[in-house]
Design a protein around this motif. Structure first.
Motif, PDB file in Angstrom:
ATOM      1  N   HIS A 147      -5.691  -4.746  -3.907  1.00 22.72           N
ATOM      2  CA  HIS A 147      -7.044  -4.178  -3.839  1.00 22.72           C
ATOM      3  C   HIS A 147      -7.784  -4.342  -5.172  1.00 22.72           C
ATOM      4  O   HIS A 147      -8.322  -3.385  -5.722  1.00 22.72           O
ATOM      5  CB  HIS A 147      -7.016  -2.698  -3.452  1.00 22.72           C
TER       6      HIS A 147
ATOM      7  N   ASN B 267       0.825  -1.207   0.000  1.00 22.36           N
ATOM      8  CA  ASN B 267       0.000   0.000   0.000  1.00 22.36           C
ATOM      9  C   ASN B 267       0.861   1.259   0.000  1.00 22.36           C
ATOM     10  O   ASN B 267       0.544   2.235  -0.697  1.00 22.36           O
ATOM     11  CB  ASN B 267      -0.952   0.006   1.192  1.00 22.36           C
TER      12      ASN B 267
ATOM     13  N   SER C  68       0.772   3.991  -2.946  1.00 25.50           N
ATOM     14  CA  SER C  68       0.525   5.405  -2.645  1.00 25.50           C
ATOM     15  C   SER C  68       1.634   6.278  -3.206  1.00 25.50           C
ATOM     16  O   SER C  68       1.376   7.347  -3.751  1.00 25.50           O
ATOM     17  CB  SER C  68       0.428   5.626  -1.135  1.00 25.50           C
TER      18      SER C  68
END
Length: 177
Positions: free
Chosen positions: A148, A76, A80
């Motif tokens: 995701h 993640n 990002s």
């Protein structure tokens, strides 16, 4: 009595976290390096993930697999970063990576560099999916959770990455002949 338990948990939490980090830090850095392809980005992603994990260590340590939980945090953090990077910065050309001459393992080093150069040409999500599938040996369902996306999308990322690598290899082979 309850206050004593809370205080004892507060004292043991950071120690448990520190022990866990000292045990897992090298593996997390290797994972992040393979994911990002850059040692500085890998260190940044791991640092971001561990900072968040430390703040939430009570919840992270109770997870079924704290290492998988923190690896997801690393993924993640990297996602990002590249989302921000693509919006704000114009990337410069990457310097050409060359393998240094080493008496032993020269062929293996050159092969490793060639494989990395091929993987670096893949889009980020495809590269991440390939790393998670073949380096971490995760299932498509696990890859989908980390990235995701749906399991089918994870399969698609891996399939497209392998097709692109195959095309690149066959094109380079034809040029060499």
């Amino acid at each position: 009595m309850e206050a004593a338990l809370v205080a004892a948990e507060a004292r043991t939490g950071p120690l448990d976290f520190e022990a866990w980090v000292s045990e897992k830090a090298d593996a997390l850095l290797r994972f992040a390096y393979v994911l990002t392809g850059d040692s500085n980005l890998a260190e940044d992603a791991v640092q971001d993930a561990l900072t968040t994990a430390c703040a939430r260590w009570g919840r992270v340590s109770r997870a079924d697999d704290p290492e998988a939980y923190v690896k997801r945090m690393v993924v993640n953090a990297h996602i990002s970063w590249w989302r921000k990077f693509r919006r704000r910065e114009a990337p410069a050309a990457d310097p050409v990576r060359t393998a240094r001459a080493v008496p032993d393992g020269t062929a293996a080093r050159a092969e490793s560099e060639a494989i990395w150069a091929l993987c670096a040409t893949l889009p980020d999500k495809q590269r991440a999916a390939v790393v998670l599938r073949f380096y971490e040996e995760l299932s498509y369902a696990e890859i989908g959770q980390l990235l995701h996306c749906a399991e089918a999308t994870a399969r698609s990322h891996v399939h497209r990455a392998l097709a692109a690598l195959k095309t690149t290899l066959s094109t380079e082979g034809a040029e060499d002949a």
